[in-house]
Scaffold this motif. Structure first.
Motif, PDB file in Angstrom:
ATOM      1  N   ASP A 146       0.807  -1.223   0.000  1.00 13.74           N
ATOM      2  CA  ASP A 146       0.000   0.000   0.000  1.00 13.74           C
ATOM      3  C   ASP A 146       0.838   1.270   0.000  1.00 13.74           C
ATOM      4  O   ASP A 146       0.286   2.356  -0.116  1.00 13.74           O
ATOM      5  CB  ASP A 146      -0.974   0.001   1.178  1.00 13.74           C
ATOM      6  N   HIS A 147       2.157   1.178   0.121  1.00 13.59           N
ATOM      7  CA  HIS A 147       2.983   2.385   0.134  1.00 13.59           C
ATOM      8  C   HIS A 147       3.657   2.584  -1.222  1.00 13.59           C
ATOM      9  O   HIS A 147       4.514   1.787  -1.606  1.00 13.59           O
ATOM     10  CB  HIS A 147       4.041   2.288   1.229  1.00 13.59           C
ATOM     11  N   PRO A 148       3.296   3.670  -1.910  1.00 12.49           N
ATOM     12  CA  PRO A 148       3.809   3.880  -3.270  1.00 12.49           C
ATOM     13  C   PRO A 148       5.323   3.866  -3.344  1.00 12.49           C
ATOM     14  O   PRO A 148       5.914   3.238  -4.222  1.00 12.49           O
ATOM     15  CB  PRO A 148       3.264   5.263  -3.642  1.00 12.49           C
ATOM     16  N   ILE A 149       5.960   4.544  -2.408  1.00 12.97           N
ATOM     17  CA  ILE A 149       7.412   4.647  -2.526  1.00 12.97           C
ATOM     18  C   ILE A 149       8.081   3.326  -2.208  1.00 12.97           C
ATOM     19  O   ILE A 149       9.151   3.001  -2.729  1.00 12.97           O
ATOM     20  CB  ILE A 149       7.974   5.778  -1.636  1.00 12.97           C
ATOM     21  N   VAL A 150       7.441   2.541  -1.385  1.00 17.76           N
ATOM     22  CA  VAL A 150       7.980   1.223  -1.072  1.00 17.76           C
ATOM     23  C   VAL A 150       7.897   0.330  -2.317  1.00 17.76           C
ATOM     24  O   VAL A 150       8.858  -0.355  -2.673  1.00 17.76           O
ATOM     25  CB  VAL A 150       7.209   0.595   0.103  1.00 17.76           C
ATOM     26  N   GLN A 203       7.840   1.358  -5.375  1.00 18.88           N
ATOM     27  CA  GLN A 203       8.825   1.884  -6.310  1.00 18.88           C
ATOM     28  C   GLN A 203      10.225   1.369  -5.977  1.00 18.88           C
ATOM     29  O   GLN A 203      10.994   0.987  -6.854  1.00 18.88           O
ATOM     30  CB  GLN A 203       8.796   3.413  -6.249  1.00 18.88           C
ATOM     31  N   PHE A 220       5.467 -10.852   1.987  1.00 16.21           N
ATOM     32  CA  PHE A 220       6.666 -10.062   2.277  1.00 16.21           C
ATOM     33  C   PHE A 220       6.237  -8.941   3.207  1.00 16.21           C
ATOM     34  O   PHE A 220       5.601  -7.983   2.789  1.00 16.21           O
ATOM     35  CB  PHE A 220       7.214  -9.509   0.962  1.00 16.21           C
TER      36      PHE A 220
END
Lengths: 217, 217
Positions: B16-20, B22, B88
């Motif tokens: 759910d975290h965009p930067i993660v 990416q 993960f």
DNA sequence: TTGCAGTTCGGGCAAATTTCCCAAGCCGGA
DNA sequence: TCCGGCTTGGGAAATTTGCCCGAACTGCAA
């Protein structure tokens, strides 16, 4: 201070997950002006890495095992007051945000933010500005509509004591008995503590007490 | 099944975290044989993305808002039993690991693992093998030796999920919204969890969740 | 001395939550 | 098939919360 315009922004990454650090590193370095000069995987190593590399910005996740991230912030700022620290975490509780800022953070960005928002926050912090993501600003705005104080330092002696016992697992009656108070008074303190700290939930209260070292878990 | 040896391994990233996402994408793609063909930021979209891209491996973080990640696993496996799913996540509770495997996961890797361990796990899962990181194997082994299960073992998976969110500071309404339940049901779970674990206070519940590693403070 | 401000202590009362008890649907095992 | 467990929620009484209030006590400063 480093010449940011000429050399780019040097970053110290602090997060306990290796692959997460690696991912951030690649995302940040692809920006051109951001350079990850060091990493740390715990709060204890963070200051050593900071001292060794003198980065422009520390990007740090406060949800780490061992010493709390808040402690790491205080640790770094106490010895290097000019340090710029950007908290980068999945948590978005008002209490936590306020604690982070009062510990000396320059910015607070959640992991729900777009990557572009994160790198912009890093640049803002490097320029000495305060930065926070939209969701954090919203939560803080919402929170500030009630004339509360900031965090734990706003609490009186009695309130601290009651918070400690409460976070330790004591029931309202038990606390009243321990302190020779009426149950009603303890209930009122409970309510007061919540409004003063901005905690909306008992669980948040416990977390606050724990992060402030008031109770051990 | 796709010809993995010739074409490489296609991966669907769910976090759910965009930067993660990416970050993972860049780390995985730098491996040469791994290709991220799609991303999803919630459990509901995960199956749609799976159907559209038929990836060799789904890499999925189970701690997401909305339907629990476990549900996403079941969802995908129910309709595509040959799907390979690698969980993960930062969580390392034995109960969670067991739930994930019985929901149909092929592997379970924590974010504390080295990046090389993660990509190797992806390759193992793509070959149809079971995979787990060292810490997970250790925890599972430890768990199977202890005669007295943890306090969490008596809780069902829904109860665990609700306890996690509650201990994380979420209100009853927020949890109900996240999980698409009525407030009343969440209240009932709250009560049930307390009686099952013997916690007499919300604070005790939070401490229990923390000591069991369900939540971090 | 007076007066202000802060802390501690508790009452009151409507609204919300917790505490139990119950039931129905579903699924897996004996 | 039947039993047991999980999940989901309704209902009703008991309790707590949210927010109002006043009073006593302290220290401090004008």
């Amino acid at each position: 201070m480093n010449d940011v315009a000429a050399t780019g922004i040097s970053v110290l990454l602090v997060d306990d997950h290796p692959i997460v650090r690696q991912g951030y590193r690649r995302v940040l370095e692809s920006q051109g002006d951001l350079h990850v000069v060091a990493e740390a995987d715990n709060a204890a190593d963070a200051y050593g890495a900071f001292k060794a590399h003198d980065p422009d910005v520390v990007v740090l996740d406060i949800s780490m095992p061992g010493a709390s991230g808040l402690e790491a912030i205080r640790n770094i700022r106490a010895r290097s007051p000019r340090a710029r620290i950007l908290v980068f975490t999945m948590h978005n509780e008002a209490v936590l945000v306020k604690s982070a800022f009062s510990a000396g953070a320059s910015g607070f960005v959640t992991k729900s933010s777009e990557p572009s928002a994160v790198v912009n926050a890093i640049r803002s912090v490097a320029r000495g500005e305060r930065a926070m993501s939209d969701d954090i600003a919203h939560i803080l705005a919402e929170d500030s509509l009630s004339p509360t104080g900031s965090a734990l330092d706003q609490l009186g002696e009695r309130e601290i004591e009651i918070l400690r016992q409460f976070a330790g697992g004591a029931t309202t009656e038990e606390i009243a008995t321990h302190l020779n108070l009426s149950v009603k008074t303890v209930q009122n303190y409970h309510y007061l503590i919540k409004t003063k700290t901005g905690a909306r939930t008992d669980a948040q209260l416990v977390r606050l007490a724990a992060t402030c070292g008031l109770t051990r878990i």
